[in-house]
Write an enzyme that holds these catalytic residues in place. Structure first.
Site, PDB file in Angstrom:
ATOM      1  N   GLU A 165     -17.360  16.687  -8.708  1.00  0.00           N
ATOM      2  CA  GLU A 165     -18.003  16.308 -10.181  1.00  0.00           C
ATOM      3  C   GLU A 165     -16.359  16.535 -11.330  1.00  0.00           C
ATOM      4  O   GLU A 165     -16.651  18.035 -10.629  1.00  0.00           O
ATOM      5  CB  GLU A 165     -18.678  16.069 -10.880  1.00  0.00           C
ATOM      6  CG  GLU A 165     -18.993  15.958 -12.349  1.00  0.00           C
ATOM      7  CD  GLU A 165     -20.088  16.443 -13.285  1.00  0.00           C
ATOM      8  OE1 GLU A 165     -20.801  16.837 -14.323  1.00  0.00           O
ATOM      9  OE2 GLU A 165     -21.518  16.672 -12.330  1.00  0.00           O
ATOM     10  N   ARG A 183     -19.922  29.571 -19.996  1.00  0.00           N
ATOM     11  CA  ARG A 183     -21.515  29.349 -19.333  1.00  0.00           C
ATOM     12  C   ARG A 183     -21.451  30.261 -18.001  1.00  0.00           C
ATOM     13  O   ARG A 183     -20.977  30.900 -17.157  1.00  0.00           O
ATOM     14  CB  ARG A 183     -21.299  27.849 -18.437  1.00  0.00           C
ATOM     15  CG  ARG A 183     -21.056  27.251 -19.503  1.00  0.00           C
ATOM     16  CD  ARG A 183     -21.314  26.080 -18.437  1.00  0.00           C
ATOM     17  NE  ARG A 183     -21.085  24.013 -19.379  1.00  0.00           N
ATOM     18  CZ  ARG A 183     -21.186  23.557 -19.346  1.00  0.00           C
ATOM     19  NH1 ARG A 183     -20.908  22.851 -18.277  1.00  0.00           N
ATOM     20  NH2 ARG A 183     -20.644  21.846 -19.996  1.00  0.00           N
ATOM     21  N   ARG A 241     -15.977  27.436 -10.053  1.00  0.00           N
ATOM     22  CA  ARG A 241     -17.470  26.972 -10.896  1.00  0.00           C
ATOM     23  C   ARG A 241     -16.979  28.929 -11.332  1.00  0.00           C
ATOM     24  O   ARG A 241     -16.853  29.941 -10.865  1.00  0.00           O
ATOM     25  CB  ARG A 241     -18.539  27.909  -9.827  1.00  0.00           C
ATOM     26  CG  ARG A 241     -20.194  27.524 -10.864  1.00  0.00           C
ATOM     27  CD  ARG A 241     -21.254  27.399  -9.785  1.00  0.00           C
ATOM     28  NE  ARG A 241     -21.286  26.549  -8.797  1.00  0.00           N
ATOM     29  CZ  ARG A 241     -21.543  25.143  -9.223  1.00  0.00           C
ATOM     30  NH1 ARG A 241     -22.141  25.320 -10.446  1.00  0.00           N
ATOM     31  NH2 ARG A 241     -21.904  24.098  -8.334  1.00  0.00           N
ATOM     32  N   ARG A 278     -11.094  22.859 -13.572  1.00  0.00           N
ATOM     33  CA  ARG A 278     -11.480  22.632 -12.193  1.00  0.00           C
ATOM     34  C   ARG A 278     -10.440  21.040 -11.638  1.00  0.00           C
ATOM     35  O   ARG A 278     -10.578  20.757 -10.642  1.00  0.00           O
ATOM     36  CB  ARG A 278     -13.378  21.954 -13.147  1.00  0.00           C
ATOM     37  CG  ARG A 278     -13.545  20.809 -11.125  1.00  0.00           C
ATOM     38  CD  ARG A 278     -15.053  21.032 -11.661  1.00  0.00           C
ATOM     39  NE  ARG A 278     -15.511  21.759 -11.255  1.00  0.00           N
ATOM     40  CZ  ARG A 278     -17.479  21.958 -11.364  1.00  0.00           C
ATOM     41  NH1 ARG A 278     -17.704  20.966 -11.578  1.00  0.00           N
ATOM     42  NH2 ARG A 278     -17.595  23.342 -11.209  1.00  0.00           N
ATOM     43  N   SER A 311     -18.469  14.155 -16.749  1.00  0.00           N
ATOM     44  CA  SER A 311     -19.673  12.943 -17.135  1.00  0.00           C
ATOM     45  C   SER A 311     -19.677  12.771 -18.022  1.00  0.00           C
ATOM     46  O   SER A 311     -19.279  13.484 -19.717  1.00  0.00           O
ATOM     47  CB  SER A 311     -21.049  14.109 -16.610  1.00  0.00           C
ATOM     48  OG  SER A 311     -20.663  15.600 -17.761  1.00  0.00           O
TER      49      SER A 311
END
Length: 425
Positions: A347, A258, A273, A388, A350
């Site tokens: 988070e 990403r 990130r 993460r 999800s």
């Protein structure tokens, strides 16, 4: 995407959903294009029918009647070409705008803008209380020699990193634990292509909005996936499935990429990130039944919670508000794991239900018991995403001397390493 018939019949509901989800899409313009598209299609069909009548009449016509029919045939040909040319333009604009219309959330979804408006459902486990000054994961990674950001950035640029030694083993251990859990629960493991066609990203709803976050290999006109959800859903694109083959339970393992467009300056410390990460993803394709879809949603959420409980990490489950829900989701739960250095739950997972939104875009249908064609429903959930997930593992299991105790569930994959110790210790 949404059925245009649903949009016509529920205009204000769709507009409200778009506002609540914070998507700027012109529904009125879409309906104008839809009306013009249908008018052009109807007019074209009438002209074609008249052309056929004229063509059949000319050979039978008298000498006096024939010139007028020939002239009418020429005019009909010109009119049809004009209508068809406009139809191509209108259809393209219509389809482009239709792809931008978000799905309508379920009534239970709270209206809000940011994750602060999410509704916490439950807490599991307690954040650890330290009797020493804890280090964050970047400091631990450097001390242990397992996270090398300096050399990662040297090789790959900003938001890059390298996992070394026990750090690499730790990531692979989490991924393997996750895959083993899913296989035990009857999911089919899949490793698919990381470079995909644009149609796969349009079909799964990541395009057109997500293009700026997606790496494009221009020479080959391929895109790097940001999640194996793209792969898993697209496997059955443009297929008609038998009802007795549903639900299909997939778990994908893949590196993910990403660009993190728009996040300049955010979360630059550590590896929260980054541009490249590794993930185990869950996807279910099922029949169009809201009750069954909800049960499968809870199943996916339960799979991720089972992994978190194996890792013995404190987490909470939150119902995402409208502003935190993506384009296609009707419902989303987040698992947020306690990260000591951030002093908050953040988070890590999800879990999303999309009903037939992706299936309509991807052409995934099934034949029900009555023999009718229906679009499938799709669901997905993160099982584990690294690095993460390494943040709470390293920070939660750290010791005063800077060492990190390996969670018991990961030890079978760590080649005998039970404690990761500082370099030179």
């Amino acid at each position: 995407m949404l059925d245009i018939k649903f949009i016509r019949e529920n205009v204000e509901t769709v507009k409200e959903a778009a506002r609540n989800k914070r998507f700027d899409v012109d529904i009125d313009r879409l309906l104008e294009l839809d009306e013009r598209r249908r008018d052009l299609m109807s007019s074209s069909e009438k002209i074609r029918a008249r052309r056929n009548e004229v063509a059949q009449a000319i050979p039978k016509a008298s000498k006096e009647e024939r010139p007028a029919l020939i002239e009418e045939g020429k005019q009909l040909k010109e009119d049809l070409a004009s209508y068809e040319e406009e139809l191509v333009e209108v259809q393209a604009a219509y389809e482009g705008l239709l792809l931008m219309v978000p799905n309508v959330t379920l009534p239970e979804v709270p209206i809000g803008e940011t994750d602060e408006d999410n509704e916490v459902i439950r807490h599991v486990g307690e954040p650890r209380t330290f009797d020493f000054e804890p280090r964050d994961h970047e400091e631990l990674g450097e001390l242990l020699g397992i996270i090398d950001k300096e050399r990662g950035i040297k090789v790959g640029g900003a938001r890059s990193y390298a996992l070394r030694g026990a750090g690499a083993l730790l990531e692979m251990a989490v991924m393997r634990l996750g895959m083993d859990l899913m296989v035990e629960r009857g999911y089919e493991p899949i490793i698919g292509p990381l470079m995909v066609n644009e149609s796969a990203l349009v079909g799964t709803g990541f395009f057109p909005y997500g293009k700026e976050d997606t790496y494009h290999l221009e020479k080959d006109d391929k895109y790097l996936v940001g999640t194996s959800e793209v792969i898993l859903v697209s496997l059955n694109a443009d297929e008609i499935l038998e009802q007795d083959s549903l639900p299909r339970r997939y778990c994908g393992f893949s590196p993910c990429f990403r660009r993190e467009a728009g996040s300049a300056g955010r979360d630059t410390r550590g590896v929260y990130r980054v541009h490249q990460f590794t993930k185990v993803e869950q996807v279910i394709i099922c029949e169009a039944d809201e009750a069954k879809s909800r049960a499968l949603h809870e199943e996916l959420l339960g799979n991720s919670e089972a992994l978190m409980q194996k890792l013995e990490l404190p987490y909470r489950v939150a119902l995402a508000c409208t502003g935190e829900i993506g384009l296609g989701q009707v419902l989303k739960h987040e698992i947020e794991t306690w990260m000591p250095s951030r002093g908050m739950y953040s988070e890590t997972h999800s879990c999303s239900s999309l009903y037939d939104y992706q299936a309509r875009r991807s052409g995934i249908r099934y034949r029900n018991e009555e023999g009718q064609m229906r679009y499938c429903y799709t669901l997905n959930n993160t099982l584990a995403a690294s690095p993460r997930i390494l943040i709470p593992i390293l920070e939660h299991y750290q010791n005063e001397d800077g060492s990190v105790t390996v969670p018991e569930a990961l030890r079978p994959y760590m080649h005998g390493i039970e404690v990761i110790r500082p370099k030179g210790a």
